[in-house]
Design a protein around this motif. Structure first.
Motif, PDB file in Angstrom:
ATOM      1  N   ARG A  43      94.260   0.232  17.275  1.00 25.02           N
ATOM      2  CA  ARG A  43      92.968   0.771  17.711  1.00 25.02           C
ATOM      3  C   ARG A  43      91.881   0.589  16.654  1.00 25.02           C
ATOM      4  O   ARG A  43      90.786   1.098  16.778  1.00 25.02           O
ATOM      5  CB  ARG A  43      93.126   2.249  18.068  1.00 25.02           C
ATOM      6  CG  ARG A  43      93.818   2.386  19.411  1.00 25.02           C
ATOM      7  CD  ARG A  43      94.648   3.642  19.541  1.00 25.02           C
ATOM      8  NE  ARG A  43      95.424   3.589  20.762  1.00 25.02           N
ATOM      9  CZ  ARG A  43      96.597   2.957  20.884  1.00 25.02           C
ATOM     10  NH1 ARG A  43      97.121   2.316  19.879  1.00 25.02           N
ATOM     11  NH2 ARG A  43      97.237   2.962  22.044  1.00 25.02           N
ATOM     12  N   ARG A  44      92.222  -0.151  15.619  1.00 25.62           N
ATOM     13  CA  ARG A  44      91.299  -0.428  14.507  1.00 25.62           C
ATOM     14  C   ARG A  44      90.712   0.848  13.911  1.00 25.62           C
ATOM     15  O   ARG A  44      89.539   0.923  13.575  1.00 25.62           O
ATOM     16  CB  ARG A  44      90.195  -1.378  14.954  1.00 25.62           C
ATOM     17  CG  ARG A  44      90.691  -2.759  15.276  1.00 25.62           C
ATOM     18  CD  ARG A  44      89.525  -3.696  15.556  1.00 25.62           C
ATOM     19  NE  ARG A  44      89.984  -5.062  15.708  1.00 25.62           N
ATOM     20  CZ  ARG A  44      90.284  -5.619  16.886  1.00 25.62           C
ATOM     21  NH1 ARG A  44      90.193  -4.911  17.990  1.00 25.62           N
ATOM     22  NH2 ARG A  44      90.678  -6.861  16.943  1.00 25.62           N
ATOM     23  N   ILE A  45      91.565   1.870  13.813  1.00 19.61           N
ATOM     24  CA  ILE A  45      91.165   3.138  13.190  1.00 19.61           C
ATOM     25  C   ILE A  45      91.659   3.088  11.745  1.00 19.61           C
ATOM     26  O   ILE A  45      92.863   2.991  11.510  1.00 19.61           O
ATOM     27  CB  ILE A  45      91.770   4.345  13.945  1.00 19.61           C
ATOM     28  CG1 ILE A  45      91.279   4.360  15.393  1.00 19.61           C
ATOM     29  CG2 ILE A  45      91.421   5.644  13.233  1.00 19.61           C
ATOM     30  CD1 ILE A  45      91.988   5.371  16.283  1.00 19.61           C
ATOM     31  N   PRO A  46      90.747   3.130  10.783  1.00 21.62           N
ATOM     32  CA  PRO A  46      91.187   3.045   9.386  1.00 21.62           C
ATOM     33  C   PRO A  46      92.001   4.262   8.970  1.00 21.62           C
ATOM     34  O   PRO A  46      91.729   5.377   9.390  1.00 21.62           O
ATOM     35  CB  PRO A  46      89.882   2.952   8.597  1.00 21.62           C
ATOM     36  CG  PRO A  46      88.817   3.417   9.513  1.00 21.62           C
ATOM     37  CD  PRO A  46      89.307   3.266  10.917  1.00 21.62           C
ATOM     38  N   PHE A  47      93.012   4.011   8.154  1.00 20.52           N
ATOM     39  CA  PHE A  47      93.849   5.110   7.656  1.00 20.52           C
ATOM     40  C   PHE A  47      94.352   4.761   6.266  1.00 20.52           C
ATOM     41  O   PHE A  47      94.336   3.599   5.856  1.00 20.52           O
ATOM     42  CB  PHE A  47      95.029   5.377   8.599  1.00 20.52           C
ATOM     43  CG  PHE A  47      96.005   4.241   8.718  1.00 20.52           C
ATOM     44  CD1 PHE A  47      97.069   4.121   7.822  1.00 20.52           C
ATOM     45  CD2 PHE A  47      95.866   3.287   9.717  1.00 20.52           C
ATOM     46  CE1 PHE A  47      97.963   3.059   7.925  1.00 20.52           C
ATOM     47  CE2 PHE A  47      96.755   2.225   9.815  1.00 20.52           C
ATOM     48  CZ  PHE A  47      97.807   2.119   8.926  1.00 20.52           C
ATOM     49  N   GLN A  48      94.791   5.792   5.573  1.00 17.69           N
ATOM     50  CA  GLN A  48      95.412   5.629   4.261  1.00 17.69           C
ATOM     51  C   GLN A  48      96.864   6.058   4.411  1.00 17.69           C
ATOM     52  O   GLN A  48      97.136   7.155   4.901  1.00 17.69           O
ATOM     53  CB  GLN A  48      94.700   6.521   3.236  1.00 17.69           C
ATOM     54  CG  GLN A  48      95.390   6.550   1.893  1.00 17.69           C
ATOM     55  CD  GLN A  48      94.856   7.658   0.990  1.00 17.69           C
ATOM     56  OE1 GLN A  48      94.253   8.608   1.458  1.00 17.69           O
ATOM     57  NE2 GLN A  48      95.107   7.530  -0.292  1.00 17.69           N
ATOM     58  N   PHE A  49      97.791   5.182   4.015  1.00 11.72           N
ATOM     59  CA  PHE A  49      99.212   5.528   4.062  1.00 11.72           C
ATOM     60  C   PHE A  49      99.646   6.058   2.699  1.00 11.72           C
ATOM     61  O   PHE A  49      99.347   5.459   1.672  1.00 11.72           O
ATOM     62  CB  PHE A  49     100.063   4.309   4.440  1.00 11.72           C
ATOM     63  CG  PHE A  49     101.537   4.559   4.317  1.00 11.72           C
ATOM     64  CD1 PHE A  49     102.173   5.462   5.154  1.00 11.72           C
ATOM     65  CD2 PHE A  49     102.287   3.923   3.346  1.00 11.72           C
ATOM     66  CE1 PHE A  49     103.536   5.718   5.033  1.00 11.72           C
ATOM     67  CE2 PHE A  49     103.651   4.156   3.211  1.00 11.72           C
ATOM     68  CZ  PHE A  49     104.267   5.057   4.062  1.00 11.72           C
ATOM     69  N   VAL A  50     100.354   7.180   2.713  1.00 14.35           N
ATOM     70  CA  VAL A  50     100.886   7.768   1.486  1.00 14.35           C
ATOM     71  C   VAL A  50     102.401   7.862   1.644  1.00 14.35           C
ATOM     72  O   VAL A  50     102.895   8.569   2.526  1.00 14.35           O
ATOM     73  CB  VAL A  50     100.289   9.167   1.212  1.00 14.35           C
ATOM     74  CG1 VAL A  50     100.864   9.744  -0.065  1.00 14.35           C
ATOM     75  CG2 VAL A  50      98.772   9.106   1.152  1.00 14.35           C
ATOM     76  N   ASP A  51     103.121   7.131   0.793  1.00 15.77           N
ATOM     77  CA  ASP A  51     104.580   7.140   0.834  1.00 15.77           C
ATOM     78  C   ASP A  51     105.074   8.373   0.072  1.00 15.77           C
ATOM     79  O   ASP A  51     104.880   8.493  -1.133  1.00 15.77           O
ATOM     80  CB  ASP A  51     105.124   5.868   0.190  1.00 15.77           C
ATOM     81  CG  ASP A  51     106.625   5.713   0.355  1.00 15.77           C
ATOM     82  OD1 ASP A  51     107.316   6.715   0.675  1.00 15.77           O
ATOM     83  OD2 ASP A  51     107.129   4.590   0.159  1.00 15.77           O
ATOM     84  N   LEU A  52     105.692   9.290   0.795  1.00 18.27           N
ATOM     85  CA  LEU A  52     106.152  10.545   0.186  1.00 18.27           C
ATOM     86  C   LEU A  52     107.252  10.334  -0.851  1.00 18.27           C
ATOM     87  O   LEU A  52     107.512  11.223  -1.656  1.00 18.27           O
ATOM     88  CB  LEU A  52     106.625  11.522   1.267  1.00 18.27           C
ATOM     89  CG  LEU A  52     105.517  12.131   2.116  1.00 18.27           C
ATOM     90  CD1 LEU A  52     106.107  12.964   3.247  1.00 18.27           C
ATOM     91  CD2 LEU A  52     104.581  12.972   1.272  1.00 18.27           C
ATOM     92  N   LYS A  53     107.879   9.167  -0.842  1.00 14.96           N
ATOM     93  CA  LYS A  53     108.889   8.898  -1.873  1.00 14.96           C
ATOM     94  C   LYS A  53     108.226   8.549  -3.199  1.00 14.96           C
ATOM     95  O   LYS A  53     108.839   8.656  -4.244  1.00 14.96           O
ATOM     96  CB  LYS A  53     109.821   7.778  -1.437  1.00 14.96           C
ATOM     97  CG  LYS A  53     110.786   8.232  -0.354  1.00 14.96           C
ATOM     98  CD  LYS A  53     111.852   7.215  -0.094  1.00 14.96           C
ATOM     99  CE  LYS A  53     112.866   7.808   0.872  1.00 14.96           C
ATOM    100  NZ  LYS A  53     113.937   6.891   1.187  1.00 14.96           N
ATOM    101  N   GLU A  54     106.952   8.122  -3.134  1.00 18.32           N
ATOM    102  CA  GLU A  54     106.228   7.761  -4.356  1.00 18.32           C
ATOM    103  C   GLU A  54     105.256   8.850  -4.802  1.00 18.32           C
ATOM    104  O   GLU A  54     105.080   9.080  -5.986  1.00 18.32           O
ATOM    105  CB  GLU A  54     105.452   6.468  -4.136  1.00 18.32           C
ATOM    106  CG  GLU A  54     106.346   5.267  -3.949  1.00 18.32           C
ATOM    107  CD  GLU A  54     105.576   4.001  -3.659  1.00 18.32           C
ATOM    108  OE1 GLU A  54     104.336   3.994  -3.811  1.00 18.32           O
ATOM    109  OE2 GLU A  54     106.218   3.020  -3.255  1.00 18.32           O
ATOM    110  N   LYS A  55     104.600   9.495  -3.844  1.00 20.59           N
ATOM    111  CA  LYS A  55     103.582  10.486  -4.183  1.00 20.59           C
ATOM    112  C   LYS A  55     103.571  11.562  -3.099  1.00 20.59           C
ATOM    113  O   LYS A  55     103.304  11.275  -1.941  1.00 20.59           O
ATOM    114  CB  LYS A  55     102.202   9.813  -4.247  1.00 20.59           C
ATOM    115  CG  LYS A  55     101.085  10.760  -4.625  1.00 20.59           C
ATOM    116  CD  LYS A  55      99.758  10.003  -4.679  1.00 20.59           C
ATOM    117  CE  LYS A  55      98.634  10.853  -5.174  1.00 20.59           C
ATOM    118  NZ  LYS A  55      98.199  11.867  -4.253  1.00 20.59           N
TER     119      LYS A  55
END
Length: 118
Positions: free
Chosen positions: A23-35
């Protein structure tokens, strides 16, 4: 901006990322294993989910992944201890946790709610 908290190997997290990408909705992915989430981020997620759930205790139950291998260590805790356990072990959360600003958050695949975030 939308934040997706999850892990790279979690299928529901991948589905959420794909849903927002399509849907071309910008997002930020945060990997819970890293942060992990900060205390403030975690607090805003709990507050948002508790508005929908009706109470903070119900929100904590909704946020916990009942299929997690560590769920037994959470299930039998006092309600007063469950929130701290979830914060300390964020891999117990039902993934993905998606935040839209400070006032909206979901746990798990919640496409109907995300559709209102556009």
């Amino acid at each position: 901006m939308i934040q997706i908290f999850g892990t790279t190997k979690n299928f529901d997290t991948k589905k959420a990322q794909m849903w927002f990408k399509e849907r071309r909705i910008p997002f930020q992915f945060v990997d819970l294993k890293e942060k992990e989430m900060s205390r403030g981020e975690f607090e805003s997620v709990v507050e948002s989910v508790s508005r929908a759930a009706g109470s903070r205790a119900e929100a904590i139950e909704l946020l916990a992944d009942k299929n997690s291998k560590d769920y037994a260590s959470f299930a039998y805790l006092d309600d007063s201890d469950k929130e701290e356990k979830l914060f300390e072990n964020q891999l117990l959360l039902k993934l993905p946790v998606c935040r839209n600003g400070k006032n909206a958050a979901t746990c798990g695949l919640e496409v109907k709610i995300w559709e209102g975030w556009k």
